[in-house]
Design a protein around this motif. Structure first.
Motif, PDB file in Angstrom:
ATOM      1  N   LEU A 202      -4.557  13.896  -6.077  1.00 44.90           N
ATOM      2  CA  LEU A 202      -5.546  13.445  -5.097  1.00 44.90           C
ATOM      3  C   LEU A 202      -6.486  12.408  -5.701  1.00 44.90           C
ATOM      4  N   ARG A 203      -6.974  12.667  -6.909  1.00 43.74           N
ATOM      5  CA  ARG A 203      -7.861  11.706  -7.571  1.00 43.74           C
ATOM      6  C   ARG A 203      -7.154  10.379  -7.774  1.00 43.74           C
ATOM      7  N   ASN A 204      -5.927  10.453  -8.216  1.00 43.87           N
ATOM      8  CA  ASN A 204      -5.173   9.238  -8.505  1.00 43.87           C
ATOM      9  C   ASN A 204      -4.994   8.386  -7.258  1.00 43.87           C
ATOM     10  N   VAL A 205      -4.588   9.028  -6.181  1.00 43.59           N
ATOM     11  CA  VAL A 205      -4.351   8.305  -4.934  1.00 43.59           C
ATOM     12  C   VAL A 205      -5.658   7.760  -4.356  1.00 43.59           C
TER      13      VAL A 205
ATOM     14  N   LEU B 124       3.278   9.986  -8.002  1.00 42.80           N
ATOM     15  CA  LEU B 124       4.158  10.377  -9.114  1.00 42.80           C
ATOM     16  C   LEU B 124       3.420  10.336 -10.460  1.00 42.80           C
ATOM     17  N   THR B 125       2.643   9.271 -10.707  1.00 37.97           N
ATOM     18  CA  THR B 125       1.937   9.185 -11.986  1.00 37.97           C
ATOM     19  C   THR B 125       0.851  10.254 -12.086  1.00 37.97           C
ATOM     20  N   GLY B 126       0.233  10.597 -10.974  1.00 40.82           N
ATOM     21  CA  GLY B 126      -0.750  11.682 -10.974  1.00 40.82           C
ATOM     22  C   GLY B 126      -0.104  13.012 -11.322  1.00 40.82           C
ATOM     23  N   TYR B 127       1.070  13.229 -10.767  1.00 47.09           N
ATOM     24  CA  TYR B 127       1.800  14.470 -11.057  1.00 47.09           C
ATOM     25  C   TYR B 127       2.200  14.529 -12.524  1.00 47.09           C
ATOM     26  N   ILE B 128       2.721  13.411 -13.051  1.00 44.98           N
ATOM     27  CA  ILE B 128       3.179  13.382 -14.447  1.00 44.98           C
ATOM     28  C   ILE B 128       2.017  13.580 -15.411  1.00 44.98           C
ATOM     29  N   SER B 129       0.883  12.918 -15.144  1.00 42.43           N
ATOM     30  CA  SER B 129      -0.275  13.050 -16.037  1.00 42.43           C
ATOM     31  C   SER B 129      -0.790  14.484 -16.039  1.00 42.43           C
ATOM     32  N   ALA B 130      -0.791  15.142 -14.873  1.00 40.53           N
ATOM     33  CA  ALA B 130      -1.226  16.535 -14.797  1.00 40.53           C
ATOM     34  C   ALA B 130      -0.249  17.440 -15.537  1.00 40.53           C
TER      35      ALA B 130
ATOM     36  N   ILE C  60       0.833  -1.209   0.000  1.00 40.03           N
ATOM     37  CA  ILE C  60       0.000   0.000   0.000  1.00 40.03           C
ATOM     38  C   ILE C  60       0.866   1.258   0.000  1.00 40.03           C
ATOM     39  N   ILE C  61       1.913   1.268   0.812  1.00 41.24           N
ATOM     40  CA  ILE C  61       2.805   2.435   0.873  1.00 41.24           C
ATOM     41  C   ILE C  61       3.504   2.654  -0.467  1.00 41.24           C
ATOM     42  N   ALA C  62       4.029   1.570  -1.036  1.00 40.59           N
ATOM     43  CA  ALA C  62       4.746   1.680  -2.317  1.00 40.59           C
ATOM     44  C   ALA C  62       3.807   2.149  -3.426  1.00 40.59           C
ATOM     45  N   VAL C  63       2.605   1.618  -3.449  1.00 43.58           N
ATOM     46  CA  VAL C  63       1.631   1.991  -4.473  1.00 43.58           C
ATOM     47  C   VAL C  63       1.218   3.453  -4.321  1.00 43.58           C
ATOM     48  N   THR C  64       1.015   3.896  -3.092  1.00 46.08           N
ATOM     49  CA  THR C  64       0.615   5.284  -2.858  1.00 46.08           C
ATOM     50  C   THR C  64       1.668   6.260  -3.369  1.00 46.08           C
ATOM     51  N   ILE C  65       2.929   5.974  -3.098  1.00 46.27           N
ATOM     52  CA  ILE C  65       4.015   6.846  -3.568  1.00 46.27           C
ATOM     53  C   ILE C  65       4.046   6.899  -5.089  1.00 46.27           C
TER      54      ILE C  65
END
Length: 229
Positions: free
Chosen positions: A206-209, A188-194, A179-184
């Motif tokens: 926030l949506r991604n997480v 990152l993928t949410g930031y990159i997509s934005a 869960i911790i690894a996936v959240t991190i």
């Protein structure tokens, strides 16, 4: 030279978009599978088999979906250009008038709009009209294979994170560690997509997480309900 650079940039952005979406889907879906099996007290081998099956099925599914979607988009673009060629052959004056109106709507005076339209329609009528009417460029078609391959590889790479953490972290810490690894990674993928979409970073992250947490929460709950010995 300028057109080549633009085509290259367009293809790169398409591959990046498909890659980010594929990686994100791989992370979330495979994390959900392995956490669900782990919550059901499945054996270590059962977790690995389920995770591997999810990786392969998801990667092929993502690649196939991208290929079909982008192929449809490319076919639509080609059909629009074919339609425009026929329109120029059948009623050139009406298409010229559409170009004049386009510049009139931009606030350009009538005489200047006429001059611009006449010059453009004389030198490159098809290029001019498809850009104005469809926002397309002749020959610049989205490549479905680029999107499909990018999605396949990205899904597989993204899914390896939850698979590896679940495989190698000690049994007592598998679920929380995953869960911790996936959240991190979802951060990152949410930031990159934005960033790629020039959107606000906070809401996208926030949506991604939250989607990741929802997926893992649901599969964890199902795993508990389907507890196996």
């Amino acid at each position: 030279m300028g057109k080549e650079n633009k085509l290259s940039l367009s293809q790169q952005l398409n591959v990046l978009r498909a890659g980010v979406l594929g990686a994100n889907d791989g992370i979330v879906s495979v994390a959900g599978v392995v956490i669900g099996v782990a919550a059901a007290h499945g054996s270590h081998s059962a977790i690995l088999i389920a995770g591997l099956a999810a990786i392969l099925a998801g990667a092929f599914s993502m690649a196939g979906g991208e290929y079909v979607s982008v192929s449809t988009q490319a076919d639509t673009e080609k059909a629009a250009i074919k339609t425009q060629k026929e329109a120029l052959e059948n009623d050139f004056e009406n298409e010229r008038r559409a170009v004049v109106n386009y510049y009139l709507e931009k606030g350009i005076i009538k005489e200047t709009a006429e001059e611009i339209a006449n010059e453009l329609m004389e030198s490159s009528p098809l290029k001019t009209t498809i850009e104005i009417k469809y926002n397309l460029e002749e020959g610049e078609y989205t490549n479905p294979w680029h999107a499909a391959i990018s999605s396949f590889i990205a899904f597989a790479i993204g899914s390896l994170l939850p698979f590896i953490t679940m495989a190698f972290i000690p049994a007592n810490y598998r679920i929380i560690g995953t869960i911790i690894a996936v959240t991190i990674t979802l951060f990152l993928t949410g930031y990159i997509s934005a960033y790629l979409g020039s959107a606000r970073k906070g809401p996208a992250i926030l949506r991604n997480v939250l989607v990741g947490f929802l997926t893992m929460g649901v599969t964890y709950g199902i795993g508990l309900l389907l507890h196996v010995n």
